[in-house]
Design a protein around this motif. Structure first.
Motif, PDB file in Angstrom:
ATOM      1  N   ARG A   1      65.501  23.513  37.584  1.00 18.31           N
ATOM      2  CA  ARG A   1      65.257  23.458  36.143  1.00 18.31           C
ATOM      3  C   ARG A   1      66.372  22.683  35.454  1.00 18.31           C
ATOM      4  O   ARG A   1      67.507  22.680  35.898  1.00 18.31           O
ATOM      5  N   SER A   2      66.019  22.081  34.336  1.00 14.10           N
ATOM      6  CA  SER A   2      67.008  21.367  33.532  1.00 14.10           C
ATOM      7  C   SER A   2      67.890  22.374  32.809  1.00 14.10           C
ATOM      8  O   SER A   2      67.610  23.582  32.812  1.00 14.10           O
ATOM      9  N   SER A   3      68.920  21.882  32.166  1.00 17.07           N
ATOM     10  CA  SER A   3      69.795  22.772  31.387  1.00 17.07           C
ATOM     11  C   SER A   3      69.045  23.406  30.220  1.00 17.07           C
ATOM     12  O   SER A   3      69.481  24.407  29.673  1.00 17.07           O
ATOM     13  N   ARG A   4      67.883  22.862  29.879  1.00 20.84           N
ATOM     14  CA  ARG A   4      67.052  23.417  28.802  1.00 20.84           C
ATOM     15  C   ARG A   4      65.959  24.336  29.343  1.00 20.84           C
ATOM     16  O   ARG A   4      65.112  24.811  28.590  1.00 20.84           O
ATOM     17  N   GLY A   5      65.929  24.539  30.677  1.00 25.37           N
ATOM     18  CA  GLY A   5      64.953  25.450  31.266  1.00 25.37           C
ATOM     19  C   GLY A   5      63.649  24.809  31.678  1.00 25.37           C
ATOM     20  O   GLY A   5      62.727  25.500  32.104  1.00 25.37           O
ATOM     21  N   VAL A   6      63.543  23.484  31.581  1.00 28.74           N
ATOM     22  CA  VAL A   6      62.315  22.787  31.952  1.00 28.74           C
ATOM     23  C   VAL A   6      62.254  22.641  33.467  1.00 28.74           C
ATOM     24  O   VAL A   6      63.227  22.232  34.099  1.00 28.74           O
TER      25      VAL A   6
END
Length: 133
Positions: A113-118
């Motif tokens: 996941r990305s740092s934004r949760g994606v």
């Protein structure tokens, strides 16, 4: 990958996560030639994945204990295990399952996941080379 990605090294680390600590127990579990096992354990100690300590029961044996660096390999081993469970077993084929000890429930799949949760796939990522100053 060159440091720990070799098959036997990962299997030794996997066994350590299952509580194996002694040379003889690694040998018995893996069926690996003693000279190869000895060389892999030596390398893993040199890399700081294991530390060697006297046996906890006071015997003359030594035990190989995972360090923090070694414990950090856990998500890698789980990811490889989950890949195998998804792609190497026929539907309904029996295999062991990794469970949460407290609740007795299967561990959920590892995701990137990305740092934004994606949720990210390989096409969503790129490798950046180090900058030379």
């Amino acid at each position: 990958m060159e440091a720990i990605g070799e098959r036997w090294s990962l299997l030794i680390i996997r066994d350590a996560f299952d509580g194996v600590r002694r040379f003889g127990d690694f040998h018995k579990s893996l069926g690996l030639a003693k000279n190869i096992l000895s060389a892999r354990l030596k390398l893993l100690v040199e890399l700081g994945v294991f530390e060697v300590q006297p046996a906890s029961d006071g015997s003359a044996f030594k035990e190989y204990l995972l360090t923090e660096r070694g414990r950090a390999v856990f998500p890698v081993v789980v990811a490889l295990r989950q890949w195998g469970e998804r792609h190497l077993f026929a539907p309904g084929e029996v295999h062991s399952v990794l469970l949460d000890k407290v609740h007795g429930e299967p561990v959920t799949g590892i995701e990137v996941r990305s740092s934004r949760g994606v949720l990210l796939g390989p096409e969503d990522c790129q490798r950046q080379s180090p900058r030379v100053l």
